[in-house]
Design an enzyme around this catalytic site. Sequence first.
Site, PDB file in Angstrom:
ATOM      1  N   CYS A 178      14.599  57.731 126.406  1.00 25.88           N
ATOM      2  CA  CYS A 178      14.680  58.902 125.543  1.00 25.88           C
ATOM      3  C   CYS A 178      15.110  58.475 124.152  1.00 25.88           C
ATOM      4  O   CYS A 178      15.660  57.402 123.947  1.00 25.88           O
ATOM      5  CB  CYS A 178      15.673  59.905 126.104  1.00 25.88           C
ATOM      6  SG  CYS A 178      15.311  60.456 127.781  1.00 25.88           S
ATOM      7  N   ARG A 214       9.451  55.986 123.157  1.00 22.11           N
ATOM      8  CA  ARG A 214      10.455  56.139 124.206  1.00 22.11           C
ATOM      9  C   ARG A 214      10.111  57.283 125.165  1.00 22.11           C
ATOM     10  O   ARG A 214      10.762  57.406 126.207  1.00 22.11           O
ATOM     11  CB  ARG A 214      11.822  56.441 123.566  1.00 22.11           C
ATOM     12  CG  ARG A 214      12.437  55.245 122.882  1.00 22.11           C
ATOM     13  CD  ARG A 214      13.696  55.653 122.122  1.00 22.11           C
ATOM     14  NE  ARG A 214      14.461  54.493 121.722  1.00 22.11           N
ATOM     15  CZ  ARG A 214      15.553  54.048 122.314  1.00 22.11           C
ATOM     16  NH1 ARG A 214      16.024  54.676 123.369  1.00 22.11           N
ATOM     17  NH2 ARG A 214      16.182  52.981 121.880  1.00 22.11           N
ATOM     18  N   TRP A 230      11.586  61.417 128.200  1.00 22.99           N
ATOM     19  CA  TRP A 230      10.830  61.295 129.434  1.00 22.99           C
ATOM     20  C   TRP A 230      11.406  62.312 130.412  1.00 22.99           C
ATOM     21  O   TRP A 230      12.612  62.539 130.421  1.00 22.99           O
ATOM     22  CB  TRP A 230      10.981  59.897 130.045  1.00 22.99           C
ATOM     23  CG  TRP A 230      10.155  58.857 129.376  1.00 22.99           C
ATOM     24  CD1 TRP A 230      10.601  57.866 128.568  1.00 22.99           C
ATOM     25  CD2 TRP A 230       8.734  58.726 129.442  1.00 22.99           C
ATOM     26  NE1 TRP A 230       9.556  57.114 128.132  1.00 22.99           N
ATOM     27  CE2 TRP A 230       8.391  57.618 128.655  1.00 22.99           C
ATOM     28  CE3 TRP A 230       7.720  59.438 130.095  1.00 22.99           C
ATOM     29  CZ2 TRP A 230       7.070  57.197 128.493  1.00 22.99           C
ATOM     30  CZ3 TRP A 230       6.412  59.020 129.938  1.00 22.99           C
ATOM     31  CH2 TRP A 230       6.103  57.914 129.150  1.00 22.99           C
ATOM     32  N   ASN A 233      21.109  60.623 126.151  1.00 24.63           N
ATOM     33  CA  ASN A 233      20.386  59.600 126.906  1.00 24.63           C
ATOM     34  C   ASN A 233      21.325  59.047 127.962  1.00 24.63           C
ATOM     35  O   ASN A 233      22.493  58.795 127.672  1.00 24.63           O
ATOM     36  CB  ASN A 233      19.951  58.441 125.997  1.00 24.63           C
ATOM     37  CG  ASN A 233      18.987  58.871 124.920  1.00 24.63           C
ATOM     38  OD1 ASN A 233      18.397  59.934 124.987  1.00 24.63           O
ATOM     39  ND2 ASN A 233      18.837  58.029 123.911  1.00 24.63           N
ATOM     40  N   GLY A 234      20.828  58.789 129.163  1.00 26.54           N
ATOM     41  CA  GLY A 234      21.656  58.192 130.200  1.00 26.54           C
ATOM     42  C   GLY A 234      21.829  59.099 131.398  1.00 26.54           C
ATOM     43  O   GLY A 234      21.080  60.062 131.585  1.00 26.54           O
ATOM     44  N   GLU A 245      14.633  34.158 140.711  1.00 31.03           N
ATOM     45  CA  GLU A 245      14.559  34.708 139.354  1.00 31.03           C
ATOM     46  C   GLU A 245      15.552  34.023 138.426  1.00 31.03           C
ATOM     47  O   GLU A 245      15.248  33.740 137.260  1.00 31.03           O
ATOM     48  CB  GLU A 245      14.802  36.222 139.394  1.00 31.03           C
ATOM     49  CG  GLU A 245      15.006  36.897 138.042  1.00 31.03           C
ATOM     50  CD  GLU A 245      13.800  36.817 137.117  1.00 31.03           C
ATOM     51  OE1 GLU A 245      13.952  37.197 135.944  1.00 31.03           O
ATOM     52  OE2 GLU A 245      12.718  36.371 137.543  1.00 31.03           O
ATOM     53  N   LYS A 303      14.500  32.068 135.009  1.00 32.26           N
ATOM     54  CA  LYS A 303      15.050  32.378 133.691  1.00 32.26           C
ATOM     55  C   LYS A 303      15.568  31.114 133.022  1.00 32.26           C
ATOM     56  O   LYS A 303      15.360  30.892 131.830  1.00 32.26           O
ATOM     57  CB  LYS A 303      16.182  33.403 133.812  1.00 32.26           C
ATOM     58  CG  LYS A 303      15.730  34.821 133.991  1.00 32.26           C
ATOM     59  CD  LYS A 303      15.075  35.337 132.722  1.00 32.26           C
ATOM     60  CE  LYS A 303      14.121  36.471 133.043  1.00 32.26           C
ATOM     61  NZ  LYS A 303      12.871  36.054 133.702  1.00 32.26           N
ATOM     62  N   GLU A 347      12.632  28.930 131.949  1.00 33.30           N
ATOM     63  CA  GLU A 347      11.847  29.515 130.863  1.00 33.30           C
ATOM     64  C   GLU A 347      12.450  29.261 129.492  1.00 33.30           C
ATOM     65  O   GLU A 347      11.728  28.924 128.547  1.00 33.30           O
ATOM     66  CB  GLU A 347      11.729  31.036 131.065  1.00 33.30           C
ATOM     67  CG  GLU A 347      10.726  31.476 132.101  1.00 33.30           C
ATOM     68  CD  GLU A 347      10.674  32.973 132.219  1.00 33.30           C
ATOM     69  OE1 GLU A 347       9.556  33.518 132.212  1.00 33.30           O
ATOM     70  OE2 GLU A 347      11.736  33.618 132.320  1.00 33.30           O
ATOM     71  N   HIS A 394      17.412  21.874 155.519  1.00 31.35           N
ATOM     72  CA  HIS A 394      16.081  21.420 155.933  1.00 31.35           C
ATOM     73  C   HIS A 394      15.405  20.574 154.847  1.00 31.35           C
ATOM     74  O   HIS A 394      14.174  20.449 154.848  1.00 31.35           O
ATOM     75  CB  HIS A 394      15.208  22.617 156.297  1.00 31.35           C
ATOM     76  CG  HIS A 394      15.715  23.363 157.488  1.00 31.35           C
ATOM     77  ND1 HIS A 394      15.651  22.859 158.776  1.00 31.35           N
ATOM     78  CD2 HIS A 394      16.332  24.573 157.595  1.00 31.35           C
ATOM     79  CE1 HIS A 394      16.183  23.726 159.616  1.00 31.35           C
ATOM     80  NE2 HIS A 394      16.607  24.774 158.931  1.00 31.35           N
ATOM     81  N   LYS A 431       4.089  36.603 126.202  1.00 30.91           N
ATOM     82  CA  LYS A 431       4.648  37.788 126.860  1.00 30.91           C
ATOM     83  C   LYS A 431       3.699  38.360 127.897  1.00 30.91           C
ATOM     84  O   LYS A 431       4.108  38.713 128.993  1.00 30.91           O
ATOM     85  CB  LYS A 431       4.977  38.859 125.802  1.00 30.91           C
ATOM     86  CG  LYS A 431       5.701  40.079 126.362  1.00 30.91           C
ATOM     87  CD  LYS A 431       7.074  39.713 126.891  1.00 30.91           C
ATOM     88  CE  LYS A 431       7.798  40.889 127.491  1.00 30.91           C
ATOM     89  NZ  LYS A 431       9.038  40.473 128.163  1.00 30.91           N
TER      90      LYS A 431
END
Length: 607
Positions: free
Chosen positions: A2, A27, A74, A98-99, A479, A483, A486, A502, A602
Amino acid sequence: MCGIFGVVGQGDAARLILDGLRRLEYRGYDSSGIATLVDGVIDRRRAEGKLGNLEKVLKSAPLSGTTGIGHIRWATHGAPTETNAHPHVSAQVAVVHNGIIENFRELREELQAAGHVFESETDSEVIAHLVTDSMKAGLSPSQAASVALKRLDGAFALGLIFAGENGLIIGARRGAPLAVGHGDGEMYLGSDALALGPVTQQVTYLEEGDRVELTHEGAVIRDENDQIVEREVKYTSIDAIDMSKGNYDHYMAKEIFEQPAVIGDTLSSYFNPLSGTVALPTMPFDLASVSKVTIIACGTSYYAAMVAKYWFEQTAEVPVEVDIASEFRYRKAAMPADGMALFISQSGETADTLAALHYAREQGQHIVSIVNVHESSMARDSDVVLPTHAGPEIGVASTKAFTCQLTVLACLAIGMAISRNAIDRGEEAVLTHAISEVPARVADVLLHDEHLRELAKEIARARDVIYLGRGPSYPIALEGALKLKEITYIHAEGYAAGEMKHGPIALIDDDVPVIVIAPSDDLFEKTKSNMQEVIARGGRVILMSDGDGIKNEGGDALATVVLPTVDAFVAPILYAIPVQLLAYHTAVIKGTDVDQPRNLAKSVTVE
């Protein structure tokens, strides 16, 4: 996300606000609204749909006044109707927000008992009534806002105007961004500097817990203890990209710290706090009849899919296959009748994922996509689109898009579980309560930024780093390793903790940091055992767990990161944050290009 825009000015406030909302239209565009003070009385215009609809309303019914606030939204709690659009008003206050206010239900019941009448289905409306209640008790707007803010649980950014108080806006932030623009006899409030660029080059970014009082004379900022504080005024160009870095050195840092807000915005689209239920969009097929879910993605989105496999199988009791998009269609996989193919992509333009989508379409699957770019090719080619509301993500290494994807997947898993009678309403309430707390708990995790900065010094010296996790923490280990690779170019690998013996345990020596991701869930003791195997061989362990996990660890880890205690269902979302911060700070120490790491882009739009 928002958007908020406000002005204490000398001219036509509604025009300035409308222009500001145009800058924030990325937004959201489910509804919008503006409230101004006209002869000391709050007047308001709102409209469902895109901002052009509000513009038409203002042409037919102009809104005067020099002080006002606006919002673009939204759809959150309830349908995207004019009634649910911001600003929300009470007898003396208008608010844009917002939130998520986690404890709004208790506050709403208390206020209703005191005679307050609510119009909307939103959590935001409670803020206006709560402030009004304090003003009726004789407090000034500033005092009333202070009292109200202390009673709110959750992550938020908000703006308030008050009947009879022309020339005053109060803004506040906790876990969501908010900026102040400085003009000549005019002051502005905005969700980000993108909206403020055309009206000022002088911007102040509020810090966590700040409250600001805007008048024609300037801004008075108070911290969470009500003490007046000074915040730096930054001089910016009008360039939208440069301005969007805000108070941060890199886009990645800004996007990490936006997560309480954008997770809240995303969650609000799929969760009804009034009923405590998940509210998925209408499906053109029956979720209960789905025979199998095939989830396909690339990169970070693939790790979101791996987390979702645990959620769908354990909660919704539906078989799930997860595949990398670049491999999937070349296997010529047989796909069952009544299968659902779920595609995850930030851009919605990833070539491999799009090709897999078209293959699944040919195999007669129900096509569902989770994307951050809502007009993308993937969205257009899907039967159902489940948008994330992460906003533009400029940093190449995905952060907020990942956690927003997890948020959507969690809600979808709960919704599917209910449709298949795999859980009852009581179990749904437990899970939705857990996920409603995530934005605020993410804000708590971000308070570990300095500690993780110090731990990054240890990681920056390493040539190899290992991440370990079990169950849903295993994809977070993967992940975390991605990161680090990257943006720091340090070799890192993620492993299922039980697989160490193993083979990978041969890599352990006293030069290899090992990050263990282990919330105190049903698998903690097994992960702890694997961690002890690593420590016994000289591994330098950094343990990420909650208070109980750290207490049970035994004090053998080199370092610990104590995270909030949450339901195991939502732990993967929280544990994504510290691995992002650790990678970020390590990259800064090493001096690599954080936002544009070598050889990466991206959106990968070629195979």
